[in-house]
Design an enzyme around this catalytic site. Structure first.
Site, PDB file in Angstrom:
ATOM      1  N   GLU A 231       4.203  -6.099   4.100  1.00 38.30           N
ATOM      2  CA  GLU A 231       3.708  -4.907   3.407  1.00 38.30           C
ATOM      3  C   GLU A 231       2.679  -5.286   2.341  1.00 38.30           C
ATOM      4  O   GLU A 231       1.622  -4.656   2.222  1.00 38.30           O
ATOM      5  CB  GLU A 231       4.888  -4.181   2.768  1.00 38.30           C
ATOM      6  CG  GLU A 231       4.532  -2.973   1.938  1.00 38.30           C
ATOM      7  CD  GLU A 231       5.768  -2.432   1.240  1.00 38.30           C
ATOM      8  OE1 GLU A 231       6.286  -1.410   1.709  1.00 38.30           O
ATOM      9  OE2 GLU A 231       6.223  -3.051   0.253  1.00 38.30           O
ATOM     10  N   ASP A 292       5.224  -1.066   8.678  1.00 40.48           N
ATOM     11  CA  ASP A 292       4.383  -0.670   7.546  1.00 40.48           C
ATOM     12  C   ASP A 292       3.285  -1.696   7.283  1.00 40.48           C
ATOM     13  O   ASP A 292       2.107  -1.348   7.124  1.00 40.48           O
ATOM     14  CB  ASP A 292       5.221  -0.423   6.293  1.00 40.48           C
ATOM     15  CG  ASP A 292       6.181  -1.551   5.945  1.00 40.48           C
ATOM     16  OD1 ASP A 292       6.213  -2.570   6.659  1.00 40.48           O
ATOM     17  OD2 ASP A 292       6.920  -1.410   4.950  1.00 40.48           O
TER      18      ASP A 292
END
Length: 548
Positions: A231, A292
């Site tokens: 991320e 993500d």
């Protein structure tokens, strides 16, 4: 007013530099810098933004922080130019040791003038160089204060080389306008841009690292389970590509992050990024991917291709298309067209029909469709937008809030009934979903899409009313009915609402309050998560987010 000139006797010491310094410029020179995009390493206060050095007024000025070297101010001429003259009108705080430099791409600089004996007033320099960017780079102040210029004038002529083979959409150029009616915080554009640059510089100092050698750059994550997580690397790639032009090192940082991605492949699909690395930069916990991070990595690669092209060290476009195809193959549920949690989830396991709302990045889906030509991404975008609207109307009709996780995506998607992956609040607006107002509104302001606008406006209307227009009253987490979970104030929770506020014509005061709240909040160097979210929100709020 003193002027800089060089005698024939003194010229020998400057022969290494491609310049001649004379008191008069050629008659054919044109002033090409007035009103152009400009950024600086710092500002003393918001009253001395860099744009004031190119506004044509000798009564306004840029001033850097006091007592700090080096400092710079950089003009983007918008296209390649031959540069024949530079005129610096110093305030009392002048540069004693400084260079004038030019660049085609905002990253690699060539000196066209250098001095260690500056004495202020006016330096009128005849130089010989070319580039899209011109900067004054000061390494030695003439006073105890900073560097300050009433005017920074550049004279020359366009070369007809467009972007000069450099950065196509430099930060602060605003070449990608938002949808009609989109708000921005009050204040001059130059001041908004400079606030973002200031925050970026603090973020960069706190979180950008070159650990373990190998040409790698990383974004450290002191608040995560491991020092490096996908991320954070995804955030870093998007930020670095977006800040190109403001940061001379942007491409170098980006390429170091690309090398990290290539050298840390997912164990499931090597075209994706392994989600976690330890202090020795080794992938751990199975080495699989997280959706993500992969979404932002692919998007960042597309930004890089548009910024710098793909003929250098790395073929950004090819890497992006492989990453996008890998997301489709291993991080997208082929039945529901909703994103899975990662490439580690497969048919038959308990997570296969669970999705995380903060991964639902609608503008990314649009970029993937444009880059790949694959119409699947149209269906993916529609599926996610449909669920955003449905979740808001069915489970959060009064608030518009989304839950961290959605379960039963193959039948009737609903908020998680309790802990399904991370926390007992997995079904609430918590540490994942706090990003959704930003993610939804990013698409709204760039595309003008009616569905995204409606979703952003719904949550904006609720939070503005809930807090009475006071950002200090935004709590840390809410149940979907609006009940506060935890007291306190966190950038990860208050900042994203600023992008949602941009979609509502009646929310200027509210947007200004949120912007000022961000400016007044010191960067938390222990939390890459909150700091990275606020930085990206500020990029959007200032008009600098764009879709490749």
């Amino acid at each position: 007013m003193r002027r800089r000139s060089v005698s024939l006797l003194g010229l020998a010491g400057l022969l290494a530099l491609p310049l001649t310094v004379l008191p008069q410029a050629q008659a054919a020179d044109s002033l090409v810098s007035t009103g152009k995009a400009v950024t600086a390493s710092s500002v003393e206060t918001s009253a001395f933004g860099p744009g004031l050095a190119v506004d044509g007024s000798a009564a306004t000025r840029w001033a850097s922080l006091e007592g700090v070297d080096p400092q710079w101010i950089r003009i983007d001429l918008g296209a390649g130019h031959t540069i024949s003259r530079v005129k610096l009108n110093w305030e009392d705080a002048y540069g004693k040791t400084y260079k004038i430099q030019t660049s085609a791409d905002g990253s690699t600089w060539s000196d066209v003038y250098s001095t260690t004996a500056g004495d202020g007033a006016t330096d009128d320099l005849t130089v010989s160089g070319s580039g899209r960017y011109v900067r004054m780079y000061g390494t030695g102040r003439g006073t105890a204060y900073g560097y300050s210029l009433w005017e920074f004038e550049v004279y020359g002529a366009p070369t007809g080389t467009g972007g000069g083979g450099g950065t196509a959409v430099p930060f602060g150029s605003h070449l990608k306008p938002y949808a009609a009616g989109t708000l921005k915080p009050s204040g001059s554009q130059a001041t908004l841009d400079q606030k973002v640059v200031d925050y970026y510089n603090r973020w960069k100092s706190a979180f950008v690292r070159q650990n373990c050698g190998n040409g790698w750059y990383q974004i450290i994550s002191p608040d995560a389970d491991h020092p490096y997580v996908a991320e954070a690397q995804g955030y870093g790639m998007v930020v670095a590509a977006t800040m190109a032009g403001a940061d001379p090192d942007a491409k170098k940082i980006f390429d170091g992050l690309v090398k990290w991605k290539i050298d840390h492949p997912s164990a499931v699909n090597p075209n994706l990024l392994a989600a976690e690395q330890d202090v020795d930069c080794r992938s751990v916990n199975g080495g699989d991917g997280a959706t993500d991070g992969d979404m932002d990595v692919a998007y960042g690669l597309l930004l890089a291709d548009k910024q710098w092209g793909s003929t250098g060290t790395y073929n950004y476009k090819d890497l992006a298309l492989k990453h996008i195809a890998a997301i489709k193959k291993d991080e997208l549920n082929p039945t529901t067209k909703l994103l899975k949690l990662g490439d580690w989830s497969s048919s038959g396991d308990q997570y296969y029909y669970i999705s995380r709302t903060s991964d639902w990045m609608v503008d990314h889906f649009r970029a993937f469709r444009t880059a790949s030509g694959d119409t699947t991404w149209d269906a993916v975008r529609t599926a996610h937008q449909t669920q955003i609207s449905r979740l808001q109307s069915t489970y959060a009709s009064g608030t518009g809030l989304l839950p961290d996780f959605v379960v039963d995506t193959n039948t009737t998607p609903r908020p998680a009934p309790g802990q399904v992956l991370e926390d007992p609040n997995d079904g609430a607006y918590w540490w994942n979903a706090c990003r959704t107002p930003w993610r939804i509104a990013d698409d709204a302001v760039t595309s003008g899409d009616a569905t995204s606008l409606a979703a952003a406006r719904k949550v904006n209307s609720w939070i503005k009313t809930k807090t009475g227009g006071d950002p200090n009253k935004i709590a840390i987490g809410y149940k979907l009915n609006g009940t506060q979970i935890s007291a306190g104030s966190e950038a990860a929770f208050f900042a994203p609402f600023a992008v949602a506020a941009m979609t509502d014509s009646g929310s200027q005061a509210w947007l200004d309050a949120l912007w000022n709240k961000m400016l007044a909040t010191p960067i938390d160097t222990s939390s890459y998560f909150s700091a990275s979210i606020q930085l990206q929100v500020m990029i959007t709020a200032s008009g600098n987010h764009w879709v490749p």
